[in-house]
Design an enzyme around this catalytic site. Sequence first.
Site, mmCIF file in Angstrom:
data_model
loop_
_atom_site.group_PDB
_atom_site.id
_atom_site.type_symbol
_atom_site.label_atom_id
_atom_site.label_comp_id
_atom_site.label_asym_id
_atom_site.label_seq_id
_atom_site.Cartn_x
_atom_site.Cartn_y
_atom_site.Cartn_z
ATOM 1 N N CYS A 11 0.842 -1.185 0.000
ATOM 2 C CA CYS A 11 0.000 0.000 0.000
ATOM 3 C C CYS A 11 0.889 1.251 0.000
ATOM 4 C CB CYS A 11 -0.946 -0.008 1.189
ATOM 5 S SG CYS A 11 -0.118 -0.195 2.749
ATOM 6 N N CYS A 14 3.418 1.721 2.799
ATOM 7 C CA CYS A 14 4.603 0.870 2.784
ATOM 8 C C CYS A 14 5.633 1.430 1.811
ATOM 9 C CB CYS A 14 4.227 -0.548 2.363
ATOM 10 S SG CYS A 14 2.746 -1.163 3.142
#
Lengths: 77, 432
Positions: A11, A14
């Site tokens: 995502c 991250c």
Amino acid sequence: MKKIQVLGTGCPKCKTLMANAEAAVEAAGIEATIEKVDQIADIMKLGVMITPALAVDGEVKSVGKVLSADEIKKFLA
Amino acid sequence: MDWKSEWKKWVWIVAAFLACFYLPVGNARFDHALLEAAHLVKWYAREHVLLCLIPAFFIAGAIGVFVSQTAVLKYLGPKANKWVAYGVASVSGSILAVCSCTILPLFTGIYRMGAGLGPACAFLYSGPAINVLAMIMTARILGPELGLARAIGAVVFSGVVGYAMQLLFRREEVAKIAASIRMPDDQDGRPLWQTALYFASMVLILVFANFGKPQSSEGVWAALYRLKWVLTSVCAAGLGVMLVAWIKMRMWKVGLVAAVTALTALATGGNPLAAFTVGALGLAWLTATDKGEGGSWFESSWTFAKQILPLLLIGVVVAGFLLGRVGQEGAIPSEWVARAVGGNSLRANFLASFAGAFMYFATLTEVPIIQGLMGAGMGKGPALALLLAGPALSLPSMLVINSVLGLKKTATFVSLVVMLATVTGYVFGRGC
């Protein structure tokens, strides 16, 4: 030589953490490998349930937070 | 020329050319559908963005920053009491972040390291289904009745689905992963009542600012309606005080924003929209320039806004084009919708839940789509069925769940959700 692992399934958070980790290594001027851990099974093996997380030399340092480059630098000292 | 790599581009160009060549401009239905899309976008922008979406983003952002995730996880760990675990798992979707990439590691963790299959499935359902933003939008646009039914339905559902999964697969033991769970550091030192009051002030601002006109002009609701802007201002003032006292914002900054907001209200002769906008911009400025928790609050709200607004815009345009506004027809004839999911037959409810389970709804886009469907003749029961089965499941999420649980359990989970949604929709449709 430090081994940094960025744990997350991909995502945006991250990815930000990944970029910050790269910046931290550069700023600290040390030798380090940065590895992306994106398989859930591997993330679980480190005992992490909330991503993004950061591990240094196999030890989980932070969970569920996007650390800034400065914060990551502290773990590399 | 390397045709092996070029042929795809060629196909795209031909497809685009054919689409333009046969573009049905001038066709009454097509032209009308385009107009409908434009009308619907305008209506959303005027009615729902300033008073509803913006405060909702701030609330969702605040939940991510001020509510401790550690507290939730404590109740879902390996030693947790089963009943408490179910309860917490069913409501935690509203507290934890709402994107699926956060839900899946948590789900796997609860399943393999923590409370087991039942609570993990309850959590898997509640995570995407019970999110604050979605509840607020549903109540605002589709009516408080459906909003409430969705909220209650989703909480009850997740408990029932989780428990049923546990019962069905009680013989199977999973090899637990022995790694100790790494919890995030709990640096949240604020007492619970402060956090509660803080959230209450924000939720009340949202509620009063959107307070609908009651049908009768007497009674408590009518009195509240007349006072709605006064009450909104009181809550906003309370929020300002809390920002200074607990979130440690500079007093002069908060005071400045309050003063400018009040002046705007006076200068525009009490135009609430103008004052509300100035107040919201002020809050954005206060939080964005703050170094501590306020800064993270802004960042988290901003992330939500960036993620959700483009998806919502696309959703509204598509829904407007295909289905039109309430009482108007879009590209899809209303009869088709009415034939498939009109009324409240079991078949209509099943079709709605089945389609919802496989379809991928980007966050919040289910709301304009269902609004369009209802305008075209969808019954209230099937609408609820779609709301309950839709956001919680989609084909992509099923594939990931499949890799964790295996085909048998995944199929059971999906069928349970579809069945329950069908029955709940049917019962709800009969009741009203």
